[in-house]
Design a protein around this motif. Structure first.
Motif, PDB file in Angstrom:
ATOM      1  N   ASP A   1       0.869  -1.187   0.000  1.00 16.46           N
ATOM      2  CA  ASP A   1       0.000   0.000   0.000  1.00 16.46           C
ATOM      3  C   ASP A   1       0.898   1.227   0.000  1.00 16.46           C
ATOM      4  OD1 ASP A   1      -2.986   0.999   1.920  1.00 16.46           O
ATOM      5  OD2 ASP A   1      -2.154   1.609  -0.036  1.00 16.46           O
TER       6      ASP A   1
ATOM      7  N   GLU B   1      -8.910  10.013  -1.091  1.00 19.12           N
ATOM      8  CA  GLU B   1      -8.205   8.879  -0.476  1.00 19.12           C
ATOM      9  C   GLU B   1      -7.252   9.344   0.606  1.00 19.12           C
ATOM     10  OE1 GLU B   1      -6.082   6.291  -3.168  1.00 19.12           O
ATOM     11  OE2 GLU B   1      -5.564   4.923  -1.530  1.00 19.12           O
TER      12      GLU B   1
ATOM     13  N   ASP C   1      -9.483   9.999  -6.231  1.00 22.98           N
ATOM     14  CA  ASP C   1      -8.262   9.238  -5.966  1.00 22.98           C
ATOM     15  C   ASP C   1      -7.171  10.009  -6.702  1.00 22.98           C
ATOM     16  OD1 ASP C   1      -7.266   5.728  -6.036  1.00 22.98           O
ATOM     17  OD2 ASP C   1      -6.133   7.574  -5.657  1.00 22.98           O
TER      18      ASP C   1
ATOM     19  N   THR D   1      -0.986   3.734  -7.405  1.00 17.44           N
ATOM     20  CA  THR D   1       0.186   4.316  -6.735  1.00 17.44           C
ATOM     21  C   THR D   1       1.387   3.376  -6.740  1.00 17.44           C
ATOM     22  OG1 THR D   1      -1.321   5.499  -5.259  1.00 17.44           O
ATOM     23  CG2 THR D   1       0.986   5.461  -4.626  1.00 17.44           C
TER      24      THR D   1
ATOM     25  N   GLY E   1      -8.865  -7.348  -9.736  1.00 11.10           N
ATOM     26  CA  GLY E   1      -8.036  -6.545  -8.835  1.00 11.10           C
ATOM     27  C   GLY E   1      -7.830  -7.214  -7.487  1.00 11.10           C
TER      28      GLY E   1
ATOM     29  N   SER F   1      -6.097  -6.371  -3.324  1.00  7.50           N
ATOM     30  CA  SER F   1      -5.443  -5.456  -2.383  1.00  7.50           C
ATOM     31  C   SER F   1      -5.240  -6.210  -1.078  1.00  7.50           C
ATOM     32  CB  SER F   1      -6.310  -4.212  -2.131  1.00  7.50           C
ATOM     33  OG  SER F   1      -7.304  -4.517  -1.175  1.00  7.50           O
TER      34      SER F   1
ATOM     35  N   ARG G   1      -6.284  -5.567   1.604  1.00  4.82           N
ATOM     36  CA  ARG G   1      -7.423  -5.382   2.511  1.00  4.82           C
ATOM     37  C   ARG G   1      -8.163  -6.698   2.739  1.00  4.82           C
ATOM     38  NH1 ARG G   1      -7.509  -1.033  -0.973  1.00  4.82           N
ATOM     39  NH2 ARG G   1      -9.131  -1.919  -2.301  1.00  4.82           N
TER      40      ARG G   1
ATOM     41  N   ALA H   1      -3.129  -3.159 -11.252  1.00  2.00           N
ATOM     42  CA  ALA H   1      -2.965  -2.389 -10.011  1.00  2.00           C
ATOM     43  C   ALA H   1      -3.492  -0.961 -10.068  1.00  2.00           C
ATOM     44  CB  ALA H   1      -1.502  -2.378  -9.561  1.00  2.00           C
ATOM     45  N   SER H   2      -4.389  -0.705 -11.030  1.00  2.00           N
ATOM     46  CA  SER H   2      -5.165   0.539 -10.991  1.00  2.00           C
ATOM     47  C   SER H   2      -6.609   0.183 -11.296  1.00  2.00           C
ATOM     48  CB  SER H   2      -4.671   1.558 -12.029  1.00  2.00           C
ATOM     49  OG  SER H   2      -5.629   2.610 -12.147  1.00  2.00           O
ATOM     50  N   GLY H   3      -7.439   0.206 -10.261  1.00  2.00           N
ATOM     51  CA  GLY H   3      -8.839  -0.166 -10.470  1.00  2.00           C
ATOM     52  C   GLY H   3      -9.544   0.776 -11.422  1.00  2.00           C
ATOM     53  N   ALA H   4      -9.238   2.061 -11.313  1.00  2.00           N
ATOM     54  CA  ALA H   4      -9.899   3.038 -12.182  1.00  2.00           C
ATOM     55  C   ALA H   4      -9.578   2.773 -13.647  1.00  2.00           C
ATOM     56  CB  ALA H   4      -9.470   4.455 -11.790  1.00  2.00           C
TER      57      ALA H   4
ATOM     58  N   ILE I   1     -13.257  -2.727  -3.030  1.00  2.00           N
ATOM     59  CA  ILE I   1     -12.560  -1.553  -3.574  1.00  2.00           C
ATOM     60  C   ILE I   1     -13.211  -0.305  -2.974  1.00  2.00           C
ATOM     61  CG2 ILE I   1     -13.982  -1.178  -5.623  1.00  2.00           C
ATOM     62  CD1 ILE I   1     -11.252  -0.847  -7.168  1.00  2.00           C
TER      63      ILE I   1
ATOM     64  N   ASP J   1     -11.715   4.872  -5.820  1.00  2.00           N
ATOM     65  CA  ASP J   1     -11.153   4.162  -6.965  1.00  2.00           C
ATOM     66  C   ASP J   1     -12.144   4.058  -8.118  1.00  2.00           C
ATOM     67  OD1 ASP J   1      -9.769   1.984  -4.536  1.00  2.00           O
ATOM     68  OD2 ASP J   1      -8.632   3.395  -5.768  1.00  2.00           O
TER      69      ASP J   1
HETATM   70  C1  LIP Z   1      -5.497   0.695  -6.071  1.00  2.00           C
HETATM   71  C2  LIP Z   1      -6.866   0.258  -6.524  1.00  2.00           C
HETATM   72  C3  LIP Z   1      -6.867  -1.140  -7.076  1.00  2.00           C
HETATM   73  C4  LIP Z   1      -6.335  -2.112  -6.124  1.00  2.00           C
HETATM   74  C5  LIP Z   1      -4.923  -1.709  -5.805  1.00  2.00           C
HETATM   75  C6  LIP Z   1      -4.897  -0.308  -5.158  1.00  2.00           C
HETATM   76  P1  LIP Z   1      -4.403   2.946  -5.162  1.00  2.00           P
HETATM   77  O1  LIP Z   1      -5.628   1.956  -5.492  1.00  2.00           O
HETATM   78  O2  LIP Z   1      -7.315   1.137  -7.513  1.00  2.00           O
HETATM   79  O3  LIP Z   1      -8.176  -1.513  -7.388  1.00  2.00           O
HETATM   80  O4  LIP Z   1      -6.393  -3.407  -6.669  1.00  2.00           O
HETATM   81  O5  LIP Z   1      -4.368  -2.629  -4.906  1.00  2.00           O
HETATM   82  O6  LIP Z   1      -5.664  -0.325  -3.988  1.00  2.00           O
HETATM   83  O7  LIP Z   1      -3.944   2.547  -3.798  1.00  2.00           O
HETATM   84  O8  LIP Z   1      -3.341   2.751  -6.177  1.00  2.00           O
HETATM   85  O9  LIP Z   1      -4.977   4.325  -5.132  1.00  2.00           O
END
Ligand code: LIP
Length: 279
Positions: free
Chosen positions: A51, A80, A94, A99, A166, A168, A170, A194-197, A216, A220
């Motif tokens: 993270d 965020e 976001d 990231t 995706g 994370s 979490r 690694a970018s959900g958006a 999520i 995002d």
């Molecule tokens: C990301 C999310 C994505 C998830 C990544 C990460 P971030 O958000 O957009 O869906 O799978 O692990 O959480 O932290 O890059 O803003």
């Protein structure tokens, strides 16, 4: 002109926000890109396992908040990095989605901004400056990428499909890995960027056939919900419960594959996150 919503915002007020949205996103994107181009100055820290946090995340969100305070002082912002909560007129940002990629010099990241009016996502922009791509939509008025109309793919055959799934920290890895195994067993190609958006934007433009994730955050997906819907994709009831502050599972698919992928991705049985990401 009659108020369009209980929030008292009329049609002209929504169009004014839509007109300002791309410009504000581009200014935020340029700030992010300056930081991205100087990797040695990112000040990367970890909010937890996998993270990542950089100084760009906070700087971009702060710039966005200044621009909204100047242009639409009666609106609220949730982000965020600096938090916030539900409100009748709510911007959700976001500042850097993807990231982990941003922190390693990978171009797969974006600024994702949605506008939610009385609980309904109305406007969305996903701006990927390092890729030269801006996805934009207003509910009921279509979706574009760099000004050109976009639509989701018409894939019917799972053996031709690509699903982005995706992940994370979490959630525990087990349910994620089980779902990935089911998807491969169905003949899908499975990826994760690694970018959900951006994952949702790629369904909207037809590059992939689904984006799923067992949990999520609203920041995002707030923009992608509008963009993907306007591009003809099908979306689960993400905007249920305390979605704005707690997030939810997400599934965005081409219409023909919805039933199979809803089951394969395990959305109905998604576990609750062990910790919330972000602020
Ligand atoms: C990301 C999310 C994505 C998830 C990544 C990460 P971030 O958000 O957009 O869906 O799978 O692990 O959480 O932290 O890059 O803003």
């Amino acid at each position: 002109m009659k108020a369009r919503h209980e929030s008292g915002l009329n049609e002209a007020g929504l169009w004014a926000r839509f007109a300002a949205l791309a410009g504000i996103a581009h200014e935020c994107g340029q700030l992010a890109l300056r930081h991205f181009s100087d990797q040695s100055s990112l000040g990367v820290t970890m909010k937890g396992s996998q993270d990542f946090l950089t100084i760009a995340d906070g700087a971009v969100e702060a710039l966005f908040r200044r621009r909204i305070a100047e242009a639409f002082p009666e609106d609220s912002v949730m982000g965020e990095e600096m938090g916030g909560g539900d409100a009748a007129r709510l911007w959700i940002i976001d500042p850097i989605d993807g990231t982990a990629n941003f922190a390693r010099g990978d171009r797969q990241w974006c600024v994702s901004i949605g506008f939610v009016l009385d609980g309904v996502p109305e406007l969305g922009v996903i701006h990927a400056p390092a890729l030269g791509e801006t996805f934009l939509a207003r509910r009921g008025h279509g979706a574009t990428m760099n000004g050109v109309p976009i639509k989701a793919a018409s894939t019917h055959d799972l053996r031709r499909s690509t699903v982005e799934y995706g992940w994370s920290p979490r959630l525990p890895a087990g349910p994620y890995l089980d779902a990935v195994g089911r998807l491969y067993g169905l003949g899908c190609n499975v990826k994760r960027s690694a970018s959900g958006a951006l994952g949702i934007a790629h369904v909207a433009i037809g590059r992939t056939d689904a984006y799923g994730e067992l949990h999520i955050n609203s920041w995002d997906v707030a923009a992608g919900l509008v963009i993907a819907t306007e591009a003809g994709a099908r979306i689960n009831d993400f905007c249920s419960g305390d979605w704005i502050t707690e997030g939810n599972p997400i599934l965005v698919t081409v219409p023909a594959l919805w039933d199979t992928l809803f089951d394969a991705c395990g959305i109905a049985a998604a576990p609750k996150p062990t910790k919330m990401g972000g602020a």
